[in-house]
Design a protein around this motif. Structure first.
Motif, PDB file in Angstrom:
ATOM      1  N   THR A 102      -6.552  66.801 -33.645  1.00  0.00           N
ATOM      2  CA  THR A 102      -6.020  67.683 -32.687  1.00  0.00           C
ATOM      3  C   THR A 102      -6.938  69.119 -32.737  1.00  0.00           C
ATOM      4  OG1 THR A 102      -4.860  68.803 -34.664  1.00  0.00           O
ATOM      5  CG2 THR A 102      -3.634  67.314 -33.194  1.00  0.00           C
ATOM      6  N   SER A 103      -8.151  68.663 -33.788  1.00  0.00           N
ATOM      7  CA  SER A 103      -9.101  70.098 -33.885  1.00  0.00           C
ATOM      8  C   SER A 103     -10.334  69.512 -34.396  1.00  0.00           C
ATOM      9  CB  SER A 103      -8.418  71.136 -34.583  1.00  0.00           C
ATOM     10  OG  SER A 103      -8.308  70.674 -35.974  1.00  0.00           O
ATOM     11  N   ASP A 104     -11.257  70.451 -34.852  1.00  0.00           N
ATOM     12  CA  ASP A 104     -12.380  69.852 -35.618  1.00  0.00           C
ATOM     13  C   ASP A 104     -12.250  69.986 -37.150  1.00  0.00           C
ATOM     14  OD1 ASP A 104     -13.894  69.455 -33.437  1.00  0.00           O
ATOM     15  OD2 ASP A 104     -14.754  71.537 -33.255  1.00  0.00           O
ATOM     16  N   SER A 105     -11.027  70.189 -37.283  1.00  0.00           N
ATOM     17  CA  SER A 105     -10.563  70.404 -38.909  1.00  0.00           C
ATOM     18  C   SER A 105     -10.739  68.937 -39.547  1.00  0.00           C
ATOM     19  CB  SER A 105      -9.392  70.854 -39.138  1.00  0.00           C
ATOM     20  OG  SER A 105      -9.011  72.145 -38.424  1.00  0.00           O
ATOM     21  N   LYS A 106     -10.967  68.994 -40.696  1.00  0.00           N
ATOM     22  CA  LYS A 106     -11.047  67.754 -41.484  1.00  0.00           C
ATOM     23  C   LYS A 106      -9.417  67.285 -41.944  1.00  0.00           C
ATOM     24  CE  LYS A 106     -15.663  67.231 -43.796  1.00  0.00           C
ATOM     25  NZ  LYS A 106     -16.031  66.992 -45.105  1.00  0.00           N
ATOM     26  N   MET A 107      -9.467  66.051 -41.972  1.00  0.00           N
ATOM     27  CA  MET A 107      -8.023  65.300 -42.332  1.00  0.00           C
ATOM     28  C   MET A 107      -8.136  65.124 -43.661  1.00  0.00           C
ATOM     29  SD  MET A 107      -7.316  62.790 -39.360  1.00  0.00           S
ATOM     30  CE  MET A 107      -6.834  63.294 -37.662  1.00  0.00           C
ATOM     31  N   ILE A 108      -6.576  65.576 -44.292  1.00  0.00           N
ATOM     32  CA  ILE A 108      -6.443  65.204 -45.459  1.00  0.00           C
ATOM     33  C   ILE A 108      -5.132  64.051 -45.634  1.00  0.00           C
ATOM     34  CG2 ILE A 108      -5.500  65.906 -47.726  1.00  0.00           C
ATOM     35  CD1 ILE A 108      -7.313  68.369 -47.771  1.00  0.00           C
ATOM     36  N   PHE A 109      -5.288  63.142 -46.116  1.00  0.00           N
ATOM     37  CA  PHE A 109      -4.194  62.166 -46.092  1.00  0.00           C
ATOM     38  C   PHE A 109      -3.341  62.125 -47.163  1.00  0.00           C
ATOM     39  CE2 PHE A 109      -6.624  60.268 -42.797  1.00  0.00           C
ATOM     40  CZ  PHE A 109      -6.159  59.582 -42.060  1.00  0.00           C
ATOM     41  N   ILE A 110      -2.039  62.326 -47.225  1.00  0.00           N
ATOM     42  CA  ILE A 110      -0.977  62.388 -48.461  1.00  0.00           C
ATOM     43  C   ILE A 110      -0.195  61.212 -48.401  1.00  0.00           C
ATOM     44  CG2 ILE A 110       0.708  63.830 -49.479  1.00  0.00           C
ATOM     45  CD1 ILE A 110      -0.399  66.332 -48.310  1.00  0.00           C
ATOM     46  N   ARG A 111      -0.299  60.392 -49.363  1.00  0.00           N
ATOM     47  CA  ARG A 111       0.773  59.170 -49.526  1.00  0.00           C
ATOM     48  C   ARG A 111       1.891  59.532 -50.133  1.00  0.00           C
ATOM     49  NH1 ARG A 111       0.381  53.264 -52.205  1.00  0.00           N
ATOM     50  NH2 ARG A 111       1.170  54.665 -53.685  1.00  0.00           N
ATOM     51  N   THR A 112       3.010  59.465 -49.794  1.00  0.00           N
ATOM     52  CA  THR A 112       4.082  59.874 -50.560  1.00  0.00           C
ATOM     53  C   THR A 112       5.252  59.114 -50.313  1.00  0.00           C
ATOM     54  OG1 THR A 112       5.652  61.544 -51.098  1.00  0.00           O
ATOM     55  CG2 THR A 112       5.007  61.398 -48.712  1.00  0.00           C
ATOM     56  N   TRP A 113       6.582  59.179 -50.979  1.00  0.00           N
ATOM     57  CA  TRP A 113       7.737  58.183 -50.797  1.00  0.00           C
ATOM     58  C   TRP A 113       8.460  59.030 -49.765  1.00  0.00           C
ATOM     59  CZ3 TRP A 113       7.435  53.593 -53.072  1.00  0.00           C
ATOM     60  CH2 TRP A 113       6.293  53.337 -53.753  1.00  0.00           C
ATOM     61  N   ILE A 114       9.015  58.508 -48.793  1.00  0.00           N
ATOM     62  CA  ILE A 114      10.101  58.748 -48.006  1.00  0.00           C
ATOM     63  C   ILE A 114      11.324  58.071 -47.824  1.00  0.00           C
ATOM     64  CG2 ILE A 114      10.370  59.231 -45.345  1.00  0.00           C
ATOM     65  CD1 ILE A 114       8.195  60.698 -46.145  1.00  0.00           C
ATOM     66  N   SER A 115      12.517  58.680 -47.682  1.00  0.00           N
ATOM     67  CA  SER A 115      14.002  58.246 -47.752  1.00  0.00           C
ATOM     68  C   SER A 115      14.521  58.860 -46.799  1.00  0.00           C
ATOM     69  CB  SER A 115      14.417  58.311 -49.172  1.00  0.00           C
ATOM     70  OG  SER A 115      14.856  59.781 -49.365  1.00  0.00           O
ATOM     71  N   ASP A 116      16.054  58.582 -46.612  1.00  0.00           N
ATOM     72  CA  ASP A 116      16.866  59.019 -45.660  1.00  0.00           C
ATOM     73  C   ASP A 116      16.852  60.910 -45.931  1.00  0.00           C
ATOM     74  OD1 ASP A 116      17.226  56.692 -44.785  1.00  0.00           O
ATOM     75  OD2 ASP A 116      19.110  56.593 -45.378  1.00  0.00           O
ATOM     76  N   LYS A 117      16.883  61.080 -47.187  1.00  0.00           N
ATOM     77  CA  LYS A 117      17.133  62.352 -47.476  1.00  0.00           C
ATOM     78  C   LYS A 117      15.801  63.182 -47.418  1.00  0.00           C
ATOM     79  CE  LYS A 117      20.629  61.221 -50.903  1.00  0.00           C
ATOM     80  NZ  LYS A 117      21.180  61.241 -52.202  1.00  0.00           N
ATOM     81  N   THR A 118      14.629  62.788 -47.296  1.00  0.00           N
ATOM     82  CA  THR A 118      13.318  63.548 -47.321  1.00  0.00           C
ATOM     83  C   THR A 118      12.930  64.004 -45.831  1.00  0.00           C
ATOM     84  OG1 THR A 118      11.975  61.624 -47.575  1.00  0.00           O
ATOM     85  CG2 THR A 118      12.570  62.835 -49.513  1.00  0.00           C
ATOM     86  N   ILE A 119      13.560  63.200 -44.863  1.00  0.00           N
ATOM     87  CA  ILE A 119      13.241  63.534 -43.446  1.00  0.00           C
ATOM     88  C   ILE A 119      14.453  63.677 -42.674  1.00  0.00           C
ATOM     89  CG2 ILE A 119      12.672  61.241 -42.912  1.00  0.00           C
ATOM     90  CD1 ILE A 119      10.429  62.456 -41.043  1.00  0.00           C
ATOM     91  N   SER A 120      14.753  64.782 -42.123  1.00  0.00           N
ATOM     92  CA  SER A 120      15.831  64.988 -41.479  1.00  0.00           C
ATOM     93  C   SER A 120      16.068  64.587 -40.102  1.00  0.00           C
ATOM     94  CB  SER A 120      16.318  66.633 -41.467  1.00  0.00           C
ATOM     95  OG  SER A 120      15.433  67.316 -40.816  1.00  0.00           O
ATOM     96  N   ALA A 121      17.072  64.779 -39.453  1.00  0.00           N
ATOM     97  CA  ALA A 121      17.269  64.365 -37.938  1.00  0.00           C
ATOM     98  C   ALA A 121      16.523  65.016 -37.141  1.00  0.00           C
ATOM     99  CB  ALA A 121      18.965  64.144 -37.667  1.00  0.00           C
ATOM    100  N   ASP A 122      16.172  66.311 -37.389  1.00  0.00           N
ATOM    101  CA  ASP A 122      15.272  66.984 -36.518  1.00  0.00           C
ATOM    102  C   ASP A 122      13.635  67.018 -36.787  1.00  0.00           C
ATOM    103  OD1 ASP A 122      15.170  68.392 -38.845  1.00  0.00           O
ATOM    104  OD2 ASP A 122      15.901  70.352 -37.894  1.00  0.00           O
ATOM    105  N   GLY A 123      13.423  65.769 -37.627  1.00  0.00           N
ATOM    106  CA  GLY A 123      11.958  65.757 -38.245  1.00  0.00           C
ATOM    107  C   GLY A 123      11.312  66.676 -39.191  1.00  0.00           C
TER     108      GLY A 123
END
Length: 618
Positions: free
Chosen positions: A191-212
């Motif tokens: 989306t820009s000239d910025s450098k990307m940083i990748f974060i690998r993490t653990w995702i469950s139902d409780k960590t990402i809500s219905a609105d994202g």
């Protein structure tokens, strides 16, 4: 000639004590529920030989030499089959999911008893591991008449389970390969000239809500900081405990303001074949021969462990191949950040960054507490050179850094950074500074904090309920059961049954720990970092040890701890409960001061200066 009886855990029931006139018995299995049933129904004439304390001492004695043995195996196998080896169970050494080291400890304890000729006539040995079962039989037959109970062993669940599990995983792998799960999530774009940083993490139902909205419990606040510093954050999700449909997860991810790297979007059919080849290599190297540890051949134990995990690591191997394909794209990537526990899900990522992303940093984060007997946390000397590890590891404080250094870790590999997951402790200490004398402490209220792992949770429930039942009068007590937030409902329902006949007020607690602790006067737990939360609230914490398995107790690293309350048996736990329910307010204030001093000295606050450790690692 003495007669010794040997039985597998799943084939042993209380009737054996009277049927075979058992004089004494030994239990070499982490299955506490089965042990509890045997002990409750064993006659007084059958003496139980408690190995609990001996086991912990033996484990501490053997830990470093065992790690070195696995390190030498790593040197042998990782050169030819790197991904196959590093994602295997033996290479991982995770004693919370497999029990290779525990079984080695059992074998050494058995050998000590055997060599000292301490077995009585008509002794019973109960064993869980089939490899240990055969090792014990082979040794006993040199000196005793041996009777095996519950044959044939090949019809037992202990024998059949890994075979059935492997078939199930093969089916899951094939289903995953052909289903195209989560491919409806968009590919990455810059989306820009910025450098990307990748974060690998653990995702469950409780960590990402219905609105994202994403609430990362492993790196709280980090992505917001990185965005503020001008970086573009991309998440590599590891999914766990999902109850939602794939379609619903896709909807939530697509609504999230952050981009997600989905491996399936970057795999071609050749990659699936290569993943299968790696898994087949894992099967090929699953038989380990002539592995000696302290003069004993532990090859069968390691082979058994290796085979329990076959075809279980395909998701993480797929991440490696997908990232290799991503490396051919024209993205400006600064670093990959991920949790560091030295478990197999991390190894493919570390390996791929090193091989295919020259100039890109890999940063591991020591996010949780450290346990002395969790062998995977401490790489062997040669593994620091050969093992795929992060370029830098961010520690949550000097306390944890010192532990790594005592285990021979190279200082240049580590930086001290913010204790992201312990920031609530630091904030609480700063907020309540000077106000401990004004605290109001509750009376006769016991909070039992249950760990996630089912064996530990069951053992804690059985022991704590038994200890409370022994109290002369428990009607004035209030008991709170706080399950781990990821504990399955069926496990909690089983645990509740052990408290059914307790004559006092009992409730299931599901509020945040910060809100719960001030409502109680005593904390009982096992294998949990919540002990630090309890200390700064003035709650004496009873750490319950395991009877026939390894203790995972982070407080074992506390030196000169004046509040070291430990119990292993129901009777010991009962005695401590009686004592600590009478803890005076003055003693509690002393505990608060000790806890706050420890937190301030051990955990690093979260601020812009300390968060820099995730960016400036050179």
């Amino acid at each position: 000639m003495k007669t010794i009886f040997v039985s597998l855990t799943g084939k042993t029931n209380p009737s054996v004590f009277n049927c075979y006139s058992i004089s004494e018995w030994f239990y070499f299995s982490p299955n506490y529920l089965n042990f509890h049933l045997l002990k409750e129904n064993s006659p007084s004439t059958a003496k139980y030989n408690d190995i609990g304390e001996i086991l912990q001492e033996k484990a501490l004695e053997l830990k470093n030499s065992y790690i070195e043995v696995i390190g030498r195996l790593s040197t042998r196998y990782s050169k030819k089959y790197p991904l196959a080896w590093w994602t295997s169970m033996v290479a991982e050494r995770n004693e919370m999911s497999t029990h290779a080291f525990l079984t080695v400890c059992y074998y050494n304890i058995f050998s000590d008893i055997y060599e000292n000729e301490n077995f009585q006539n008509r002794s019973l040995i109960v064993v869980e591991s089939i490899s240990l079962y055969h090792l014990i039989l082979n040794q006993l037959r040199k000196r005793y008449k041996v009777v095996t109970l519950g044959k044939p062993y090949f019809l037992t669940w202990t024998f059949l389970r890994p075979k059935i599990a492997t078939v199930y995983r093969i089916i899951k792998f094939l289903s995953w390969a052909f289903s195209g799960t989560l491919q409806q999530i968009s590919n990455l774009y810059s989306t820009s000239d910025s450098k990307m940083i990748f974060i690998r993490t653990w995702i469950s139902d409780k960590t990402i809500s219905a609105d994202g909205k994403l609430q990362d419990v492993y790196f709280p606040g980090l992505c917001e900081y990185l965005e503020k510093e001008g970086y573009e954050v991309v998440f590599i999700p590891n999914f766990y405990n999902l109850t939602l449909s794939t379609k619903e997860i896709q909807k939530r991810i697509n609504k999230c303001k952050y981009q997600f790297f989905i491996p399936e979007n970057y795999l071609i059919w050749k990659d699936y074949f290569k993943i299968l080849v790696v898994l087949i290599y894992q099967v090929v190297i699953s038989r380990l021969d002539d592995v000696k540890h302290r003069g004993k051949d532990i090859s069968k134990i390691l082979t058994e462990t290796q085979r329990t995990g076959m075809f279980s690591s395909y998701i993480f191997i797929a991440q490696a191949f997908a990232l290799r394909n991503l490396s051919k794209k024209d993205f400006k990537i600064k670093s990959f950040i991920y949790t560091f526990e030295n478990m197999f899900p991390e190894k493919p990522l570390s390996y791929t960054v090193k091989e295919y992303f020259p100039g890109v940093n890999s940063i591991g984060f020591q996010h949780s507490v450290l346990y002395p007997l969790q062998t995977c946390l401490y790489p062997a000397a040669q593994e620091w050179k050969d093992m795929p590890l992060p370029d830098r590891i961010v520690c949550s404080g000097k306390f944890f850094l010192d532990i790594y250094l005592k285990h021979g870790a190279p200082r240049e590999r580590f930086v001290i950074g913010p204790a992201l997951r312990f920031n609530n402790l630091i904030s609480k200490c700063e907020k309540d500074q000077g106000g401990s004398s004004l605290k109001v402490f509750m009376k006769n209220r016991i909070l039992i904090v249950l760990p996630l792992a089912e064996p530990e949770a069951l053992e804690l429930a059985i022991k704590s309920s038994g200890a409370i039942k022994l109290l002369a009068d428990n009607r004035e007590l209030k008991i709170g059961l706080k399950p781990h937030p990821m504990m399955p409902v069926r496990n909690l329902e089983t645990i509740k049954t052990f408290f059914n006949d307790i004559q006092c007020d009992m409730a299931i607690v599901d509020k945040p720990m910060d809100d719960v602790l001030p409502q109680y006067s005593l904390l009982i737990t096992m294998a949990s970092g919540v002990i630090f939360d309890g200390m700064i609230e003035g709650l004496p914490v009873i750490r319950v040890g395991r009877s026939s398995s390894l203790n995972f107790d982070p407080a074992d690293y506390l030196e000169d701890n004046p509040y070291d309350f430990r119990a292993q048996t129901v009777e010991q736990l009962n005695a401590l409960i009686c004592k600590l329910l009478l803890f005076e307010d003055e003693e509690r204030i002393g505990l608060v001061h000790y806890g706050r001093k420890f937190v301030k000295e051990s955990f690093v606050p979260v601020n812009e200066n300390t968060l820099q450790s995730f960016i400036s690692v050179n």
